[in-house]
Motif scaffolding. Structure first.
Motif, mmCIF file in Angstrom:
data_model
loop_
_atom_site.group_PDB
_atom_site.id
_atom_site.type_symbol
_atom_site.label_atom_id
_atom_site.label_comp_id
_atom_site.label_asym_id
_atom_site.label_seq_id
_atom_site.Cartn_x
_atom_site.Cartn_y
_atom_site.Cartn_z
ATOM 1 N N PRO A 101 0.836 -1.208 0.000
ATOM 2 C CA PRO A 101 0.000 0.000 0.000
ATOM 3 C C PRO A 101 0.868 1.254 0.000
ATOM 4 N N ARG A 102 0.291 2.328 -0.485
ATOM 5 C CA ARG A 102 0.990 3.615 -0.452
ATOM 6 C C ARG A 102 1.121 4.107 0.982
ATOM 7 N N ALA A 103 2.268 4.668 1.308
ATOM 8 C CA ALA A 103 2.429 5.365 2.585
ATOM 9 C C ALA A 103 1.800 6.740 2.391
ATOM 10 N N ALA A 136 -0.976 0.740 7.122
ATOM 11 C CA ALA A 136 -1.268 -0.257 6.083
ATOM 12 C C ALA A 136 0.023 -0.813 5.497
ATOM 13 N N GLN A 137 0.993 0.064 5.253
ATOM 14 C CA GLN A 137 2.256 -0.409 4.701
ATOM 15 C C GLN A 137 3.028 -1.240 5.724
ATOM 16 N N ARG A 138 2.990 -0.832 6.978
ATOM 17 C CA ARG A 138 3.674 -1.614 8.023
ATOM 18 C C ARG A 138 3.041 -3.004 8.161
ATOM 19 N N GLU A 139 1.724 -3.076 8.041
ATOM 20 C CA GLU A 139 1.030 -4.364 8.103
ATOM 21 C C GLU A 139 1.433 -5.249 6.920
ATOM 22 N N ALA A 140 1.611 -4.643 5.763
ATOM 23 C CA ALA A 140 2.041 -5.391 4.583
ATOM 24 C C ALA A 140 3.461 -5.934 4.769
ATOM 25 N N TRP A 141 4.345 -5.113 5.344
ATOM 26 C CA TRP A 141 5.701 -5.590 5.625
ATOM 27 C C TRP A 141 5.665 -6.751 6.610
ATOM 28 N N SER A 142 4.801 -6.667 7.593
ATOM 29 C CA SER A 142 4.656 -7.751 8.561
ATOM 30 C C SER A 142 4.205 -9.032 7.858
ATOM 31 N N PHE A 143 3.268 -8.899 6.929
ATOM 32 C CA PHE A 143 2.797 -10.049 6.165
ATOM 33 C C PHE A 143 3.956 -10.688 5.398
ATOM 34 N N LEU A 144 4.719 -9.881 4.654
ATOM 35 C CA LEU A 144 5.824 -10.428 3.866
ATOM 36 C C LEU A 144 6.869 -11.086 4.753
ATOM 37 N N SER A 145 7.096 -10.526 5.931
ATOM 38 C CA SER A 145 8.053 -11.113 6.876
ATOM 39 C C SER A 145 7.537 -12.423 7.461
ATOM 40 N N SER A 146 6.227 -12.642 7.403
ATOM 41 C CA SER A 146 5.621 -13.868 7.931
ATOM 42 C C SER A 146 5.707 -15.037 6.955
ATOM 43 N N LEU A 147 6.071 -14.756 5.724
ATOM 44 C CA LEU A 147 6.231 -15.837 4.754
ATOM 45 C C LEU A 147 7.542 -16.551 5.024
ATOM 46 N N ASP A 148 7.512 -17.856 4.948
ATOM 47 C CA ASP A 148 8.712 -18.653 5.212
ATOM 48 C C ASP A 148 9.516 -18.800 3.919
ATOM 49 N N LEU A 149 9.918 -17.637 3.409
ATOM 50 C CA LEU A 149 10.720 -17.558 2.197
ATOM 51 C C LEU A 149 11.937 -16.685 2.483
ATOM 52 N N ALA A 150 13.011 -16.959 1.787
ATOM 53 C CA ALA A 150 14.166 -16.063 1.876
ATOM 54 C C ALA A 150 13.753 -14.719 1.289
ATOM 55 N N ALA A 151 14.229 -13.653 1.864
ATOM 56 C CA ALA A 151 13.876 -12.314 1.379
ATOM 57 C C ALA A 151 14.243 -12.157 -0.095
ATOM 58 N N GLY A 165 9.115 1.714 7.174
ATOM 59 C CA GLY A 165 9.272 0.541 8.035
ATOM 60 C C GLY A 165 9.805 -0.689 7.336
ATOM 61 N N THR A 166 10.587 -0.507 6.294
ATOM 62 C CA THR A 166 11.130 -1.644 5.562
ATOM 63 C C THR A 166 12.019 -2.482 6.476
#
Length: 153
Positions: free
Chosen positions: A15-17, A24-39, A52-53
Motif C-alpha cells: 500500500p501507499r504510505a 497499512a504499509q507496516r502491516e504489509a511488511w509484517s505479512f511479507l516477513s511472515s512468509l517462510d521464504l528467503a527475502a 518501516g522496511t
C-alpha cells in the motif's frame, strides 16, 4: 509454478504510505516477513515512499515514482518488464484500496496465482483469488489452503 514451496518467487505491491498514516504499509511488511521464504525470493514494490522496511528487504524494494507512470497513471512498460521478467510464482496486491497501476502489475504478471486484498468489483477482475480483510486475513487464508500456495512461518 515452482513445485518446492520454499523456492517460490513472490511479487508484492505494498500500500501507499500516506501523510495520514503508514499502518497499512507496516502491516504489509509484517505479512511479507511472515512468509517462510528467503527475502531474496520476494520482490516488493512501492508506489512512492516506503516506511518501516525490514532490514532483510533493504535495497530490494522497487520504487515507482510519478515519472514511472504514463498518462493513464499506469506503470510504463519498462517498470512492468522489470517485475514480470523475474517470473514470480505468486503475485499479490496488498494495496488498501483499488489502484489501477497495482492491478495492472499484479493482474498482468506471469504468475500462476494472482491475489488481491481489495473486495471492490473492479479489483476482482484482475485476480485469481481475492481475500478481504487485508494482509492479516490473507495470512490466515494461506495457512488454510491445501495444497499450500506459499509457506507461512
Amino acid at each position: 509454478m515452482e513445485p518446492r514451496l520454499r523456492e517460490r518467487r513472490v511479487f508484492a505491491v505494498l500500500p501507499r504510505a500516506t501523510d495520514s498514516g503508514d499502518s497499512a504499509q507496516r502491516e504489509a511488511w509484517s505479512f511479507l516477513s511472515s512468509l517462510d521464504l528467503a527475502a531474496s525470493r520476494i520482490v516488493p514494490l512501492v508506489f512512492g515512499r516506503d516506511v518501516g522496511t525490514p532490514d532483510a528487504f533493504a535495497g530490494a524494494v522497487l520504487h515507482v515514482s510519478e515519472q514511472d507512470l504514463d498518462w493513464r497513471r499506469l506503470p510504463k512498460r519498462v517498470v512492468a518488464e522489470a517485475v514480470w521478467t523475474r517470473r514470480p510464482d505468486v503475485a499479490i496486491d496488498l494495496s488498501d484500496r483499488f489502484s489501477p497501476a497495482a492491478a495492472y502489475l499484479v493482474g498482468g504478471a506471469p504468475a500462476a496465482i494472482r491475489i488481491g486484498t481489495d473486495p471492490s468489483p473492479e479489483a476482482a477482475l484482475f485476480y485469481d483469488l481475492v481475500v478481504t480483510g487485508g494482509p492479516a486475513a490473507l495470512l490466515r487464508a494461506l495457512e488454510k489452503l491445501d495444497p499450500p500456495v506459499l509457506p507461512v512461518r
